[in-house]
Design a protein around this motif. Structure first.
Motif, PDB file in Angstrom:
ATOM      1  N   LEU A  71      45.019  32.129  42.768  1.00  0.00           N
ATOM      2  CA  LEU A  71      44.733  31.272  43.925  1.00  0.00           C
ATOM      3  C   LEU A  71      43.900  32.000  44.979  1.00  0.00           C
ATOM      4  N   SER A  72      44.116  33.287  45.139  1.00  0.00           N
ATOM      5  CA  SER A  72      43.335  34.067  46.109  1.00  0.00           C
ATOM      6  C   SER A  72      41.873  34.135  45.699  1.00  0.00           C
ATOM      7  N   VAL A  73      41.629  34.307  44.404  1.00  0.00           N
ATOM      8  CA  VAL A  73      40.245  34.313  43.908  1.00  0.00           C
ATOM      9  C   VAL A  73      39.604  32.947  44.172  1.00  0.00           C
ATOM     10  N   LEU A  74      40.347  31.890  43.883  1.00  0.00           N
ATOM     11  CA  LEU A  74      39.823  30.537  44.125  1.00  0.00           C
ATOM     12  C   LEU A  74      39.609  30.273  45.611  1.00  0.00           C
ATOM     13  N   TRP A  75      40.527  30.744  46.449  1.00  0.00           N
ATOM     14  CA  TRP A  75      40.393  30.578  47.905  1.00  0.00           C
ATOM     15  C   TRP A  75      39.106  31.268  48.382  1.00  0.00           C
ATOM     16  N   GLY A  76      38.912  32.485  47.944  1.00  0.00           N
ATOM     17  CA  GLY A  76      37.703  33.210  48.328  1.00  0.00           C
ATOM     18  C   GLY A  76      36.437  32.474  47.921  1.00  0.00           C
ATOM     19  N   TRP A  77      36.486  31.841  46.776  1.00  0.00           N
ATOM     20  CA  TRP A  77      35.322  31.120  46.260  1.00  0.00           C
ATOM     21  C   TRP A  77      35.077  29.847  47.066  1.00  0.00           C
ATOM     22  N   VAL A  78      36.134  29.070  47.293  1.00  0.00           N
ATOM     23  CA  VAL A  78      35.991  27.765  47.945  1.00  0.00           C
ATOM     24  C   VAL A  78      35.869  27.900  49.464  1.00  0.00           C
ATOM     25  N   VAL A  79      36.748  28.688  50.078  1.00  0.00           N
ATOM     26  CA  VAL A  79      36.803  28.751  51.540  1.00  0.00           C
ATOM     27  C   VAL A  79      35.830  29.784  52.102  1.00  0.00           C
ATOM     28  N   ASP A  80      35.839  30.984  51.534  1.00  0.00           N
ATOM     29  CA  ASP A  80      34.970  32.051  52.048  1.00  0.00           C
ATOM     30  C   ASP A  80      33.583  32.071  51.417  1.00  0.00           C
ATOM     31  N   LYS A  81      33.374  31.222  50.428  1.00  0.00           N
ATOM     32  CA  LYS A  81      32.072  31.110  49.759  1.00  0.00           C
ATOM     33  C   LYS A  81      31.638  32.436  49.116  1.00  0.00           C
ATOM     34  N   LYS A  82      32.618  33.181  48.569  1.00  0.00           N
ATOM     35  CA  LYS A  82      32.346  34.429  47.849  1.00  0.00           C
ATOM     36  C   LYS A  82      32.566  34.157  46.368  1.00  0.00           C
ATOM     37  N   THR A  83      31.488  34.073  45.631  1.00  0.00           N
ATOM     38  CA  THR A  83      31.572  33.746  44.213  1.00  0.00           C
ATOM     39  C   THR A  83      32.252  34.871  43.442  1.00  0.00           C
ATOM     40  N   PRO A  84      33.328  34.550  42.721  1.00  0.00           N
ATOM     41  CA  PRO A  84      34.006  35.578  41.917  1.00  0.00           C
ATOM     42  C   PRO A  84      33.089  36.062  40.789  1.00  0.00           C
ATOM     43  N   ASP A  85      33.201  37.346  40.468  1.00  0.00           N
ATOM     44  CA  ASP A  85      32.423  37.857  39.343  1.00  0.00           C
ATOM     45  C   ASP A  85      33.310  37.888  38.098  1.00  0.00           C
ATOM     46  N   MET A  86      32.750  38.357  37.017  1.00  0.00           N
ATOM     47  CA  MET A  86      33.457  38.377  35.744  1.00  0.00           C
ATOM     48  C   MET A  86      34.766  39.167  35.851  1.00  0.00           C
ATOM     49  N   TYR A  87      34.760  40.258  36.593  1.00  0.00           N
ATOM     50  CA  TYR A  87      35.959  41.091  36.706  1.00  0.00           C
ATOM     51  C   TYR A  87      37.053  40.414  37.525  1.00  0.00           C
ATOM     52  N   TRP A  89      37.584  37.172  37.454  1.00  0.00           N
ATOM     53  CA  TRP A  89      38.171  36.207  36.531  1.00  0.00           C
ATOM     54  C   TRP A  89      39.013  36.896  35.461  1.00  0.00           C
ATOM     55  N   ILE A  90      38.525  37.992  34.921  1.00  0.00           N
ATOM     56  CA  ILE A  90      39.300  38.718  33.902  1.00  0.00           C
ATOM     57  C   ILE A  90      40.625  39.196  34.494  1.00  0.00           C
ATOM     58  N   GLY A  91      40.576  39.776  35.676  1.00  0.00           N
ATOM     59  CA  GLY A  91      41.795  40.248  36.326  1.00  0.00           C
ATOM     60  C   GLY A  91      42.770  39.130  36.592  1.00  0.00           C
ATOM     61  N   ALA A  92      42.272  38.003  37.071  1.00  0.00           N
ATOM     62  CA  ALA A  92      43.149  36.861  37.365  1.00  0.00           C
ATOM     63  C   ALA A  92      43.784  36.320  36.084  1.00  0.00           C
ATOM     64  N   ILE A  93      43.015  36.258  35.013  1.00  0.00           N
ATOM     65  CA  ILE A  93      43.557  35.767  33.736  1.00  0.00           C
ATOM     66  C   ILE A  93      44.637  36.712  33.210  1.00  0.00           C
ATOM     67  N   ILE A  94      44.396  38.008  33.310  1.00  0.00           N
ATOM     68  CA  ILE A  94      45.405  38.976  32.885  1.00  0.00           C
ATOM     69  C   ILE A  94      46.690  38.775  33.690  1.00  0.00           C
ATOM     70  N   CYS A  95      46.558  38.536  34.978  1.00  0.00           N
ATOM     71  CA  CYS A  95      47.737  38.321  35.824  1.00  0.00           C
ATOM     72  C   CYS A  95      48.493  37.054  35.440  1.00  0.00           C
ATOM     73  N   ILE A  96      47.776  35.999  35.118  1.00  0.00           N
ATOM     74  CA  ILE A  96      48.429  34.748  34.708  1.00  0.00           C
ATOM     75  C   ILE A  96      49.158  34.944  33.382  1.00  0.00           C
ATOM     76  N   ILE A  97      48.546  35.686  32.474  1.00  0.00           N
ATOM     77  CA  ILE A  97      49.221  35.983  31.202  1.00  0.00           C
ATOM     78  C   ILE A  97      50.497  36.777  31.483  1.00  0.00           C
ATOM     79  N   GLY A  98      50.410  37.769  32.340  1.00  0.00           N
ATOM     80  CA  GLY A  98      51.598  38.553  32.699  1.00  0.00           C
ATOM     81  C   GLY A  98      52.670  37.706  33.337  1.00  0.00           C
ATOM     82  N   ALA A  99      52.280  36.831  34.245  1.00  0.00           N
ATOM     83  CA  ALA A  99      53.247  35.950  34.905  1.00  0.00           C
ATOM     84  C   ALA A  99      53.923  35.037  33.884  1.00  0.00           C
ATOM     85  N   SER A 100      53.181  34.544  32.935  1.00  0.00           N
ATOM     86  CA  SER A 100      53.746  33.675  31.897  1.00  0.00           C
ATOM     87  C   SER A 100      54.746  34.420  31.042  1.00  0.00           C
TER      88      SER A 100
END
Length: 108
Positions: A71-87, A89-100
């Motif tokens: 959500l923080s990555v998405l917030w930065g993208w939508v609210v702060d207009k800072k486009t996430p890079d590949m890293y 997204w990779i980091g966020a996906i790894i975290c979601i897998i860990g949370a699951s």
């Protein structure tokens, strides 16, 4: 599972939104009441998390951490207009897998 997901999203919006308002007040010169509202919203975040049906506080908060990162990555993208890079997204996906894994791994 859907209720858990919705509660994680609501908690994330409250935590990130509250922190963002405090950040705006203290670092970006917005009015003090922005920071005070942010503090109240952060308190609401703590209440929202208690509605999770999982029995373990530690596991719920550990799993929520993964959702918070995405959500923080998405917030930065939508609210702060800072486009996430590949890293980002990779980091966020790894975290979601860990949370699951933390929440839904088979346990005895």
């Amino acid at each position: 599972m859907i209720q858990a997901f919705i509660l994680f999203i609501l908690a994330g919006i409250a935590e990130i939104g509250g922190g963002y308002l405090i950040w705006q007040s203290l670092r970006d010169g917005k009015p003090l009441y922005w920071g005070l509202a942010g503090g109240l919203i952060l308190a609401l975040y703590g209440v929202i998390a208690t509605f999770q049906s999982f029995p373990s506080f530690g596991r719920v908060y550990a799993a929520y951490g993964g959702v918070f990162i995405l959500l923080s990555v998405l917030w930065g993208w939508v609210v702060d207009k800072k486009t996430p890079d590949m890293y980002d997204w990779i980091g966020a996906i790894i975290c979601i897998i860990g949370a699951s894994i933390i929440l839904w791994a088979p346990r005895h």
